[in-house]
Enzyme design. Structure first.
Site, PDB file in Angstrom:
ATOM      1  CE  LYS A 177      -3.744   2.385   0.232  1.00 52.72           C
ATOM      2  NZ  LYS A 177      -4.233   3.266   1.499  1.00 52.72           N
ATOM      3  CG  ASN A 185      -1.175   9.951   0.282  1.00 48.99           C
ATOM      4  OD1 ASN A 185      -1.565   9.121  -0.779  1.00 48.99           O
ATOM      5  ND2 ASN A 185      -1.087   9.908   2.169  1.00 48.99           N
ATOM      6  CB  SER A 247      -6.280  11.646   2.450  1.00 52.00           C
ATOM      7  OG  SER A 247      -5.849  10.886   2.566  1.00 52.00           O
ATOM      8  CD  GLU A 259      -2.568   9.591   8.052  1.00 46.91           C
ATOM      9  OE1 GLU A 259      -3.566   8.778   9.480  1.00 46.91           O
ATOM     10  OE2 GLU A 259      -3.655   9.341   7.153  1.00 46.91           O
TER      11      GLU A 259
END
Lengths: 300, 300
Positions: A177, A185, A247, A259
């Protein structure tokens, strides 16, 4: 993520309890609205809570908020976990199960990687755009395995229309992932770009692929496997995907913390501990640390 | 750069001819205004030209525009160069003398690295903030040397109050300059930050230093030398510098093309040709290529 999967489970008749923060009032008053290729739906009155201590004991606690909210995890898990509650951590990154394991014990923790394009587009409003598969595995299991409880969870998720794939090796699944999350990201924020803008620019696409290969090498050093077929599939899926704002990009754009540690810091430290220095991941990590702090200063 | 150094030479009584583009009308009508720690001054009626073909023949042609304007170089040099004209290239980057050398011959070309904080703040208005030294060397010289004509140029520049240092090895001097330009021009755009914001953030400062060390390794592969003392001096100078927006950041912010190839592409290709892959410089190059193109699309 919690709204979509919890919504699908509730729609299928499972008793779901939502712990909400900023969306609490909207969901209490107007319910949860989800648009999805699986079919749009509206839950008029889901069980929802603003305060962790109001939560009932549950069979399975799904942790789907951002890792940047984990300071609230002990209170929430202590409220809803009995001695037999399983905790399923659906957060992005590496070692994201550790905080839950420190609270309820590693043997009661499972982790899942969610492959989906899904955004919160307003209070209580979720737009599921594409994909939706979860790959799930045991966290505390002493050896790679598909456990009986994994099969039971899968049965419930399948009944709710959720594609859930069982992974005998969760950590390997996490690296697979990360092979998407680290380039896309990260670059979506560093370059202020969506997936299509990245893939259509030769320099950005080359950089995304370089980062993916560093993730593959890091995975190899750490005992995972991100093979060439997986890399090619991720690249080709991303090329054909609807233009998507990760995100992390949405968080950054709205002045929320990113994050960075879960998705970049933890894998970087794991690679270094295993003897590999992924230089481009390290650079992206430094850039994101700066951009995250600069963003907070700008919002202050 | 051309306005400041040309202005200082003109103020000292040297016959200077300015080829101007967007500032032509302002300078023709109101002259050239310079604020500088060397003393503010105003040249009310400098010799200025909008059209290269109007230039007279000169003894020394100083090329001080951005490398992104080099398409106009052949016409300009053919207009102002006699058989004995020297061309002094004061552009940033590596191999930036090559276009001039292809026009007038390498043996008539010198190059200089300018260490200064200086911005154009309005039409015909230049704000010189700090520093100002030029290190100059022969480009076509078959061996490292300080030539007689270098000494003569230095004498004129010194008379105009310009600190000019003679370099027996121009290419080595170029690498020393790149050790600043690569981290700080690049990161100023990638992170939208000035020098102080970069140096005061631990992640950004670490990344700047990493990039500097990659420049040092690249220089070593290419026969230059950027030693530890130079790195430490650049870092400490930048830490104590007034907060500075690099010219690349200003270009990007104003929708102008950035000097990505001269400052990043050429050194990267030189390092690769010598057998070294500087991974963070390569990443910064890819990021800047993307940001440059995205900027042009935004302006379109």
């Amino acid at each position: 993520v919690g709204g979509l999967y919890g919504g699908l489970l509730a729609k299928a008749g499972y008793p779901v309890h939502f712990l909400l923060r900023s969306d609490y009032a909207a969901v209490r008053d107007q319910g949860l609205r989800i648009t999805s290729p699986l079919g749009d739906f509206h839950l008029p009155a889901p069980n929802c809570y603003a305060c962790p201590s109001d939560l009932p004991k549950v069979d399975v606690a799904i942790v789907a908020w951002k890792t940047t909210t984990n300071a609230a995890l002990p209170e929430a898990l202590q409220a809803c976990c009995s001695d037999s509650t399983l905790v399923l951590v659906l957060q992005n990154g590496l070692d994201v199960e550790r905080p839950a394991a420190e609270i309820v014990g590693a043997e009661r923790v499972l982790g899942g990687c969610c492959f989906l394009c899904c955004n919160r587009v307003g209070p209580g409003q979720i737009q599921h755009l594409d994909y939706g598969r979860i790959t799930m595995g045991e966290y505390g299991a002493s050896q790679a395995q598909v456990s009986q409880r994994m099969l039971e969870l899968a049965s419930d998720f399948h009944a709710a229309g959720i594609e859930l794939q069982l992974e005998p090796d969760l950590r390997a699944a996490r690296w697979k992932k990360l092979a998407w999350n680290i380039p896309f990201n990260g670059l979506s924020v560093a370059l202020s770009a969506d997936t299509r803008q990245i893939m259509e620019d030769p320099a950005a696409a080359r950089l995304a692929e370089d980062l993916m290969r560093e993730v593959a090498t890091a995975a190899e050093y750490c005992g995972g496997l991100v093979d060439e077929a997986h890399i090619q599939r991720l690249l080709s899926d991303t090329r054909s995907m609807v233009p998507y704002d990760s995100s992390m990009r949405l968080d950054h754009r709205h002045g929320r913390p990113m994050e960075v540690e879960a998705i970049f810091g933890n894998p970087l430290r794991a690679a270094r501990a295993a003897g590999y220095e992924p230089r481009k991941i390290a650079m992206l990590y430094d850039e994101l640390c700066f951009l995250d702090r600069a963003n907070w200063k700008a919002v202050d």
